[in-house]
Design an enzyme around this catalytic site. Structure first.
Site, PDB file in Angstrom:
ATOM      1  N   HIS A  65     -10.649   7.194   7.655  1.00 28.37           N
ATOM      2  CA  HIS A  65     -11.335   7.282   5.893  1.00 28.37           C
ATOM      3  C   HIS A  65     -12.272   5.837   6.407  1.00 28.37           C
ATOM      4  CE1 HIS A  65      -9.054   4.252   4.137  1.00 28.37           C
ATOM      5  NE2 HIS A  65      -8.467   4.700   4.931  1.00 28.37           N
ATOM      6  N   ASP A 183      -8.080  -1.411   7.512  1.00 27.78           N
ATOM      7  CA  ASP A 183      -8.111   0.020   6.761  1.00 27.78           C
ATOM      8  C   ASP A 183      -9.221   0.785   6.010  1.00 27.78           C
ATOM      9  OD1 ASP A 183      -7.030   2.068   5.753  1.00 27.78           O
ATOM     10  OD2 ASP A 183      -5.308   0.824   4.691  1.00 27.78           O
ATOM     11  N   GLU A 215      -9.615   8.658   0.332  1.00 25.36           N
ATOM     12  CA  GLU A 215      -8.761   8.359   1.313  1.00 25.36           C
ATOM     13  C   GLU A 215      -7.274   7.538   0.790  1.00 25.36           C
ATOM     14  OE1 GLU A 215      -4.631   7.019   3.216  1.00 25.36           O
ATOM     15  OE2 GLU A 215      -6.519   6.097   2.759  1.00 25.36           O
ATOM     16  N   GLU A 216      -7.906   6.831   0.097  1.00 19.46           N
ATOM     17  CA  GLU A 216      -7.047   5.261  -1.073  1.00 19.46           C
ATOM     18  C   GLU A 216      -6.720   5.802  -1.527  1.00 19.46           C
ATOM     19  OE1 GLU A 216      -6.382   2.995   0.343  1.00 19.46           O
ATOM     20  OE2 GLU A 216      -7.377   2.131   2.177  1.00 19.46           O
ATOM     21  N   ASP A 236      -5.781   6.002  11.995  1.00 20.07           N
ATOM     22  CA  ASP A 236      -5.765   5.012  10.527  1.00 20.07           C
ATOM     23  C   ASP A 236      -5.261   3.840  10.728  1.00 20.07           C
ATOM     24  OD1 ASP A 236      -5.391   3.748   8.297  1.00 20.07           O
ATOM     25  OD2 ASP A 236      -5.178   6.370   7.160  1.00 20.07           O
ATOM     26  N   HIS A 316      -3.551  -3.986   3.178  1.00 18.35           N
ATOM     27  CA  HIS A 316      -4.419  -4.294   1.889  1.00 18.35           C
ATOM     28  C   HIS A 316      -4.574  -5.477   1.185  1.00 18.35           C
ATOM     29  CE1 HIS A 316      -3.762   0.332   0.285  1.00 18.35           C
ATOM     30  NE2 HIS A 316      -3.810  -0.010   1.865  1.00 18.35           N
TER      31      HIS A 316
END
Length: 346
Positions: A65, A183, A215-216, A236, A316
């Site tokens: 993603h 990510d 995706e998030e 991922d 994140h």
């Protein structure tokens, strides 16, 4: 060291693409895939789907993603400061003192910085460190002469404008890479490398490459999976950290995440490929994790699923990986694509 993949990653990182804003990144990725000669589609929701034909139409799909974390303007305060709403699960504390850009509807980029509402030791004393960071205690301070809501509005800033956080990309000579948005742009770089490596090969099975855009927020690959796909491999990230088995120097194979266990046959085949081809690997479980493969299953697709990725430390937040982990992930993608579907998957 795969400097080409590092430079590819740098280019991807430098193009802002928080969830919901893909105007710049999708044409870039489309151009890269078209250079490889693959058939390519832009799906209705924005995702990119590319096809590499094999001897059989029964297919393996690899996903990554390209949407990242970010923010939107939630409120323009009377003092000219901004409150933001988060896109995805970014810890508020990780935004402290981060530079950013606010994008207006006219595509003007206005510089700013995230600060706590009590940012000064000389004014707020111990409250600076004691105050928990939340939406209400975090502000975006614009680098403009603004003292009121009206001043901000004159700049063209409105509620709903996107905020791009500075990724601070750094690649060190020893192979470590530090930046936001590994990510999942690390995986996008890996799949672009895989396409280059596989494009001229005769493969047992057709391959699809799916670059998702939501995706998030949980629905990236909920739609758009071709009916010929039998196995969905989400590329991922692995998450090294306290109590985890993952590594920044290996490919990480997920046995289970918040959506439940991934397909056992796929996991075991991946482990065997790693052992047979001397690819460094780790197997791990992620409690607070979901993937595009998970979203596809929840949407009702009848698929076998797997999840692999490079080890991304401090996910994140301001993240870190190593090129060895990206290379190991690429090596497993290539090995799996060349091996084709297992007999029991046909």
């Amino acid at each position: 060291m795969n400097n080409q993949m590092i430079e590819q990653l740098r280019e991807l990182i430098e193009i802002p693409s928080p969830t919901g804003y893909d105007r710049e990144i999708l044409p870039y990725i489309e151009g890269k895939i078209k250079e490889s000669g693959l058939e390519i589609w832009r799906l209705n929701k924005g995702a990119i789907l590319a096809k590499l034909p094999g001897q059989s139409e029964e297919a393996i799909l690899f996903s990554a993603h390209v949407d990242t974390l970010g923010a939107m303007v939630k409120e323009i305060k009377s003092n000219g400061r901004l409150k933001v709403s988060m896109l995805g699960g970014c810890p508020w504390i990780s935004l402290d003192a981060e530079n950013c850009l606010v994008r207006t509807a006219e595509d003007r980029r206005i510089s700013g910085t995230f600060q706590g509402t009590k940012p000064s030791v000389h004014i707020d004393g111990g409250d600076v460190s004691k105050t928990e960071r939340t939406q209400d205690t975090t502000e975006l301070i614009l680098d403009e002469k603004v003292e009121s809501k009206e001043d901000v509005e004159k700049l063209g800033i409105e509620v709903g404008d996107f905020v791009f956080v500075d990724p601070r990309f750094t690649a060190l000579p020893n192979g470590f890479i530090k930046t936001r948005y590994l990510d999942d742009k690390a995986s996008v770089a890996i799949l672009l490398e895989a396409i280059q490596a596989l494009k001229a090969e005769t493969l047992k099975n057709t391959l699809y490459f799916f670059i998702s855009t939501y995706e998030e927020v949980g629905h990236g690959a909920a739609a758009g999976v071709p009916s010929q796909v039998r196995e969905f491999i989400a590329v991922d990230m692995g998450a090294p950290g306290n109590g985890q088995n993952s590594s920044e120097f290996a490919v990480n194979i997920c046995a289970k995440d918040s959506s439940g266990p991934y397909d056992l046959d796929i996991k075991e085949r991946m482990v065997k490929l790693c052992k047979d081809q001397a690819i460094p690997y780790k197997v791990d479980i992620y409690t607070y994790y979901g993937s595009d493969a998970s979203a596809s299953l929840r949407a009702g697709h009848d698929l076998r699923t797997g999840l692999i990725g490079a080890g991304v430390f401090a996910s994140h937040g301001y993240e870190r990986t190593h090129i060895d982990s990206m290379q190991a992930t690429l090596d497993l993608v290539l090995a799996y694509a060349r091996a084709g579907l297992a007999p029991e998957s046909r």
